[in-house]
Design an enzyme around this catalytic site. Structure first.
Site, mmCIF file in Angstrom:
data_model
loop_
_atom_site.group_PDB
_atom_site.id
_atom_site.type_symbol
_atom_site.label_atom_id
_atom_site.label_comp_id
_atom_site.label_asym_id
_atom_site.label_seq_id
_atom_site.Cartn_x
_atom_site.Cartn_y
_atom_site.Cartn_z
ATOM 1 N N ARG A 95 -5.610 -8.996 9.842
ATOM 2 C CA ARG A 95 -6.405 -8.221 8.237
ATOM 3 C C ARG A 95 -7.699 -9.201 7.863
ATOM 4 O O ARG A 95 -7.959 -9.398 6.787
ATOM 5 C CB ARG A 95 -5.890 -8.004 7.347
ATOM 6 C CG ARG A 95 -4.938 -6.476 7.698
ATOM 7 C CD ARG A 95 -4.267 -6.066 5.955
ATOM 8 N NE ARG A 95 -4.885 -5.682 4.996
ATOM 9 C CZ ARG A 95 -5.547 -4.834 4.200
ATOM 10 N NH1 ARG A 95 -4.104 -5.124 3.663
ATOM 11 N NH2 ARG A 95 -6.557 -4.540 3.637
ATOM 12 N N ARG A 149 3.588 -10.906 1.570
ATOM 13 C CA ARG A 149 2.617 -11.286 1.351
ATOM 14 C C ARG A 149 2.085 -12.197 0.622
ATOM 15 O O ARG A 149 1.770 -13.507 1.504
ATOM 16 C CB ARG A 149 2.077 -10.042 1.563
ATOM 17 C CG ARG A 149 1.630 -8.654 2.252
ATOM 18 C CD ARG A 149 1.265 -8.803 3.527
ATOM 19 N NE ARG A 149 2.219 -7.990 4.558
ATOM 20 C CZ ARG A 149 1.297 -6.774 4.969
ATOM 21 N NH1 ARG A 149 0.077 -6.827 4.070
ATOM 22 N NH2 ARG A 149 1.615 -5.917 5.553
ATOM 23 N N HIS A 178 3.996 -4.636 -0.823
ATOM 24 C CA HIS A 178 3.193 -5.434 -1.821
ATOM 25 C C HIS A 178 3.837 -5.031 -3.022
ATOM 26 O O HIS A 178 4.120 -3.386 -3.181
ATOM 27 C CB HIS A 178 1.292 -4.462 -1.569
ATOM 28 C CG HIS A 178 1.063 -5.744 -0.747
ATOM 29 N ND1 HIS A 178 0.352 -4.512 0.403
ATOM 30 C CD2 HIS A 178 -0.166 -6.280 -1.037
ATOM 31 C CE1 HIS A 178 -0.583 -5.384 1.250
ATOM 32 N NE2 HIS A 178 -0.567 -7.066 0.571
ATOM 33 N N ASP A 180 2.105 -3.033 -5.401
ATOM 34 C CA ASP A 180 1.705 -1.591 -6.082
ATOM 35 C C ASP A 180 2.643 -0.831 -5.036
ATOM 36 O O ASP A 180 2.643 0.529 -5.266
ATOM 37 C CB ASP A 180 0.388 -1.537 -5.733
ATOM 38 C CG ASP A 180 0.054 -1.627 -4.499
ATOM 39 O OD1 ASP A 180 0.375 -1.660 -3.397
ATOM 40 O OD2 ASP A 180 -1.269 -1.161 -3.772
ATOM 41 N N CYS A 274 -3.230 2.204 -3.751
ATOM 42 C CA CYS A 274 -4.058 0.517 -2.653
ATOM 43 C C CYS A 274 -5.047 1.241 -1.997
ATOM 44 O O CYS A 274 -6.205 0.282 -1.243
ATOM 45 C CB CYS A 274 -3.064 0.020 -1.477
ATOM 46 S SG CYS A 274 -2.172 1.152 -0.791
HETATM 47 N N1 ARG Z 1 -1.635 -1.208 6.217
HETATM 48 C C1 ARG Z 1 -1.796 -2.156 5.442
HETATM 49 C C2 ARG Z 1 -1.344 -3.110 4.940
HETATM 50 O O1 ARG Z 1 -0.001 -3.696 5.464
HETATM 51 C C3 ARG Z 1 -1.765 -1.051 4.498
HETATM 52 C C4 ARG Z 1 -2.456 -1.871 3.263
HETATM 53 C C5 ARG Z 1 -1.471 -1.245 2.018
HETATM 54 N N2 ARG Z 1 -1.802 -1.593 0.584
HETATM 55 C C6 ARG Z 1 -1.082 -1.737 -0.595
HETATM 56 N N3 ARG Z 1 -2.203 -2.978 -1.137
HETATM 57 N N4 ARG Z 1 -0.109 -1.758 -0.343
HETATM 58 O O2 ARG Z 1 -1.658 -4.537 5.190
#
Ligand code: ARG
Length: 292
Positions: A95, A149, A178, A180, A274
């Site tokens: 990312r 994360r 995360h 959220d 998200c």
């Molecule tokens: N595939 C993304 C990741 O793993 C999904 C992110 C979803 N974002 C969130 N804020 N939950 O990073």
């Protein structure tokens, strides 16, 4: 700065599920029918946009970048409050390529007067945007998730930058990577959350600030439906197709749900919240907005 509820979305043009950095991501399921999945993703995106507009949001759509499928989740791009944005630093290399295109998007928002300032985090500190730093308008502080994360130090960096309290909550599982995914403050002061996602210390911090009557405990089924990952504006709630439990519980408390089929994004570990980023959040005190 903007003075009406405004959400940033990223067009799904470059969306797919081609790698796996959380336990929900299923590149194999996607690759069985990539064209069909992509078509569904575009349709889901349109229904999300419609539900947000019907709930009272203005929607800004920016373009993503080729090779960066997860840009459709702009909640991870930045933390925004009082017109100030702090850009995210992603933990996973998959990312990190989003950082430059998101910076360009924020430059444009700045040039258009929608954002007043754009700042960077100190090097070496991971922080994945509003997905891990959620503004609680009723209590006037941020809640920050850390562990899978974002770094623990990110909470203090955010507190210094915005001059607001940040309550850090350690996330105990990869499933809730995360904040959220497992935590959502609502306009009536309630917190919708999934207790097993948090360490004992995090639950203690949460319970110390949220009285029992304002706690809504999500079930594992609610979590699997990605329904805790909801967008709320006063009594309006936009979320994935949800469970009877949450329909009843939120309905009883005076919320009106708009449910959207976001299956292609759940396959990447994402729900409604998200896929959005609020650009207009302010720290000004608010009145309690929902009467059941
Ligand atoms: N595939 C993304 C990741 O793993 C999904 C992110 C979803 N974002 C969130 N804020 N939950 O990073």
């Amino acid at each position: 700065m903007i003075d009406r509820p405004t959400i940033l979305l990223i067009a799904p043009t470059h969306y797919d599920v081609s790698y796996s950095i959380n336990p929900w991501m299923d590149p194999q399921a996607w690759s069985r029918d990539p064209r069909g999945m992509y078509r569904q993703a575009v349709a889901s995106f349109e229904s999300l946009r419609y539900a947000l507009e019907a709930s009272g949001f203005a929607v800004e759509v920016a373009q993503g970048a080729p090779g960066q499928p997860d840009m459709v989740f702009p909640a991870n791009a930045a933390v925004v409050l009082d017109g100030k944005a702090v850009l995210a630093r992603f933990r996973y290399p998959q990312r990190r390529g989003e950082e430059a295109p998101f910076a360009a998007i924020f430059d444009t928002l700045h040039a258009r007067g929608l954002i007043d300032s754009v700042a960077m985090l100190p090097e070496g500190c991971y922080q994945e945007g509003a997905g891990d730093c959620i503004w609680d308008a009723q209590r006037g502080h941020f809640w920050a998730g850390f562990g899978p994360r974002s770094s623990r130090e990110a909470a203090a960096a955010m507190s210094r930058h915005f001059d607001r309290d940040v309550v850090a909550l350690e996330l105990a599982t990869e499933q809730s990577y995360h904040l959220d995914v497992c935590f959502c403050p609502l306009a009536g002061g309630e917190i919708l959350y999934y207790p097993p996602a948090f360490t004992a210390a995090a639950l203690q911090a949460l319970h110390a600030r949220v009285p029992v009557a304002q706690r809504i405990e999500a079930t594992e089924d609610d979590l699997r439906h990605f329904s805790v990952n909801a967008v709320n504006l006063q009594d309006q709630v936009v979320m994935t197709r949800t469970t009877p439990h949450l329909r009843d519980e939120l309905g009883r408390r005076g919320y009106r749900l708009r449910e959207v089929d976001l299956a292609p994004y759940m396959m990447s570990g994402g729900g409604a919240y998200c896929m959005t980023l609020r650009l207009d959040r302010t720290s000004a005190p608010v009145r309690r907005a929902v009467a059941a």
